[in-house]
Design a protein around this motif. Structure first.
Motif, mmCIF file in Angstrom:
data_model
loop_
_atom_site.group_PDB
_atom_site.id
_atom_site.type_symbol
_atom_site.label_atom_id
_atom_site.label_comp_id
_atom_site.label_asym_id
_atom_site.label_seq_id
_atom_site.Cartn_x
_atom_site.Cartn_y
_atom_site.Cartn_z
ATOM 1 N N ASP A 157 0.830 -1.082 0.024
ATOM 2 C CA ASP A 157 0.090 0.045 -0.096
ATOM 3 C C ASP A 157 0.840 1.174 0.066
ATOM 4 O OD1 ASP A 157 -2.476 1.405 -0.187
ATOM 5 O OD2 ASP A 157 -2.444 1.688 2.177
ATOM 6 N N ALA A 158 1.936 1.294 0.745
ATOM 7 C CA ALA A 158 2.994 2.470 0.691
ATOM 8 C C ALA A 158 3.524 2.507 -0.402
ATOM 9 C CB ALA A 158 3.942 2.183 1.869
ATOM 10 N N LEU A 159 3.669 1.701 -1.280
ATOM 11 C CA LEU A 159 4.509 1.675 -2.668
ATOM 12 C C LEU A 159 3.459 2.549 -3.750
ATOM 13 C CD1 LEU A 159 6.202 -1.856 -3.026
ATOM 14 C CD2 LEU A 159 7.221 0.569 -2.329
ATOM 15 N N GLY A 160 2.171 2.482 -3.535
ATOM 16 C CA GLY A 160 1.446 3.101 -4.221
ATOM 17 C C GLY A 160 1.099 2.354 -5.433
ATOM 18 N N VAL A 161 1.447 0.939 -5.470
ATOM 19 C CA VAL A 161 1.267 0.213 -6.723
ATOM 20 C C VAL A 161 -0.191 0.241 -7.124
ATOM 21 C CG1 VAL A 161 1.714 -1.944 -7.799
ATOM 22 C CG2 VAL A 161 3.204 -1.034 -6.246
ATOM 23 N N PHE A 162 -1.158 0.177 -6.222
ATOM 24 C CA PHE A 162 -2.432 -0.335 -6.306
ATOM 25 C C PHE A 162 -3.460 1.004 -5.989
ATOM 26 C CE2 PHE A 162 -0.815 -4.463 -5.662
ATOM 27 C CZ PHE A 162 -0.780 -4.965 -6.991
ATOM 28 N N PRO A 163 -4.574 1.175 -6.551
ATOM 29 C CA PRO A 163 -5.200 2.641 -6.275
ATOM 30 C C PRO A 163 -5.781 2.289 -4.574
ATOM 31 C CG PRO A 163 -6.622 1.113 -7.425
ATOM 32 C CD PRO A 163 -5.253 0.517 -7.518
ATOM 33 N N SER A 164 -5.964 3.491 -3.954
ATOM 34 C CA SER A 164 -6.543 3.558 -2.447
ATOM 35 C C SER A 164 -7.649 4.255 -2.622
ATOM 36 C CB SER A 164 -5.392 4.435 -1.834
ATOM 37 O OG SER A 164 -5.367 5.586 -2.154
ATOM 38 N N THR A 165 -8.072 4.790 -3.775
ATOM 39 C CA THR A 165 -9.422 5.253 -3.831
ATOM 40 C C THR A 165 -9.862 5.391 -5.096
ATOM 41 O OG1 THR A 165 -8.686 7.894 -4.064
ATOM 42 C CG2 THR A 165 -9.085 7.030 -1.729
ATOM 43 N N GLU A 166 -11.382 5.619 -5.699
ATOM 44 C CA GLU A 166 -11.616 5.638 -6.778
ATOM 45 C C GLU A 166 -11.005 6.727 -7.620
ATOM 46 O OE1 GLU A 166 -13.741 4.027 -8.519
ATOM 47 O OE2 GLU A 166 -15.093 2.838 -7.346
ATOM 48 N N ASP A 167 -10.721 8.025 -7.094
ATOM 49 C CA ASP A 167 -10.067 8.915 -7.608
ATOM 50 C C ASP A 167 -8.525 8.908 -7.928
ATOM 51 O OD1 ASP A 167 -12.261 10.516 -7.282
ATOM 52 O OD2 ASP A 167 -11.441 11.306 -5.447
ATOM 53 N N ASP A 168 -7.771 7.629 -7.216
ATOM 54 C CA ASP A 168 -6.837 7.373 -7.464
ATOM 55 C C ASP A 168 -6.582 6.246 -8.624
ATOM 56 O OD1 ASP A 168 -3.960 7.622 -6.961
ATOM 57 O OD2 ASP A 168 -3.991 5.671 -5.640
ATOM 58 N N MET A 169 -7.680 5.660 -9.056
ATOM 59 C CA MET A 169 -7.696 4.797 -10.056
ATOM 60 C C MET A 169 -6.767 5.229 -11.532
ATOM 61 S SD MET A 169 -8.719 1.617 -10.560
ATOM 62 C CE MET A 169 -9.998 1.229 -9.305
#
Length: 261
Positions: A157-169
Motif C-alpha cells: 500500500d505504501a508503494l502506491g502500486v494499487f489504487p487507494s481510492t476511486e479518484d486514484d484509479m
C-alpha cells in the motif's frame, strides 16, 4: 587484469608492478577503450547466459545503465520462487539479492555520486526507480511467504502500486502502463494476487474477532475495518480488470473478493 571498483563507483586500474608498469589492459589501451573491451566481454557473457560475470564486467566498464538492466532482469525473474525447497533457485535469489543490496548501499542510498551522474547523463534514472520497486516487492513477497499479511499489505500500500481510492484509479492504471516490461508480466500478476490475499486474510482474522467484541463500540470498529478492507478489495478487482492482466488473475482475485462478506 581490469582492476577493482572504487568507493565512488569508478574503476581503479590494477596497481603498477615492481617495475612501475601499469596493468595489462591499461598498458595498451586508454580508459575508454578498456571500458569498451569490458562491455564487449559482458555482452559475450550474457550470450552465454552468464549474468553474474556480465554484471561484474559491466560494473568495471562503468556501464551502470546496462548493469542495472541485468540486476533488474535477474531480480524480477526471482521475485517469487514457487518451490522454496529448490536449493538452487533459492541460492540464486539470495545471490542476486545480496548483489543488489550491495549496489544499493554503495550507489543509490546516499547523495549524488558518479553512478547517479552516469545514469542521469544517459537519461536512465528510471532504471533506478525500477530497481528500488523490485527490491521492495521482494520484501513484500517474503512477507506473504511468511504469512505476515498485515505487514505485506502495509508495504504494498505504501508503494502506491494499487489504487487507494476511486479518484486514484486513473493514476494507478497510468503508472502500470509505464512500468518496465520486466515487471508487467508474471511479477505484477503475482503482486496483485499477493495483495488480494493479504486483504482476504486480514478480513478473515478481523471477522473472527467480531463475535468476541465486548461492546457495541468495539463491534462498530471491527465492522468499519471489515468495510475498509472490502472497499480496497473492490478497487483492486476494478484495477486488475482495467489493466487487462493475462491469465486467470482477474478470476482469482474476484473469487477472493466475493468471499469477503
Amino acid at each position: 587484469l581490469a582492476g577493482l571498483i572504487g568507493p565512488d563507483g569508478k574503476r581503479v586500474p590494477p596497481s603498477q608492478d615492481m617495475n612501475g608498469r601499469p596493468g595489462a589492459l591499461d598498458a595498451h589501451f586508454s580508459p575508454s577503450e578498456v571500458s569498451s573491451l569490458l562491455a564487449g566481454a559482458a555482452d559475450d557473457a550474457l550470450r552465454r547466459s552468464n549474468a553474474a560475470d556480465a554484471a561484474e564486467l559491466l560494473s568495471l566498464a562503468g556501464k551502470y545503465a546496462d548493469l542495472l538492466s541485468v540486476l533488474n532482469s535477474e531480480l524480477a525473474s526471482l521475485l517469487v520462487v514457487d518451490d522454496t525447497t529448490d536449493a538452487d533457485m533459492m541460492g540464486q535469489r539470495q545471490f542476486w539479492r545480496s548483489a543488489a543490496d550491495a549496489f544499493h548501499n554503495l550507489h543509490l542510498s546516499g547523495g549524488p555520486n558518479h553512478v547517479m551522474a552516469n545514469l542521469e547523463a544517459e537519461s536512465r534514472l528510471d532504471l533506478g526507480g525500477t530497481f528500488k520497486l523490485i527490491m521492495n516487492l521482494m520484501v513484500f513477497f517474503d512477507r506473504c511467504q511468511a504469512r505476515d499479511w498485515e505487514g505485506a499489505w502495509t508495504l504494498i500500500d505504501a508503494l502506491g502500486v494499487f489504487p487507494s481510492t476511486e479518484d486514484d484509479m486513473r493514476r494507478s492504471v497510468a503508472n502500470y502502463q509505464t512500468l518496465d516490461s520486466i515487471l508487467k508480466g508474471k511479477p505484477f500478476r503475482q503482486a496483485a494476487i499477493g495483495a488480494m490475499e493479504s486483504l482476504y486474510q486480514q478480513h478473515s482474522v478481523l471477522k473472527a474477532r467480531l463475535g468476541g467484541a465486548q461492546t457495541s463500540e468495539a463491534a462498530g470498529a471491527i465492522n468499519q475495518g471489515l468495510e475498509d478492507l472490502r472497499a480496497r478489495a473492490r478497487l483492486l478487482v476494478t484495477f486488475v480488470g482495467l489493466c487487462r492482466l493475462e491469465g486467470d488473475v482477474s478470476a482469482r482475485i474476484a473469487r477472493m473478493e466475493a468471499y469477503m462478506v
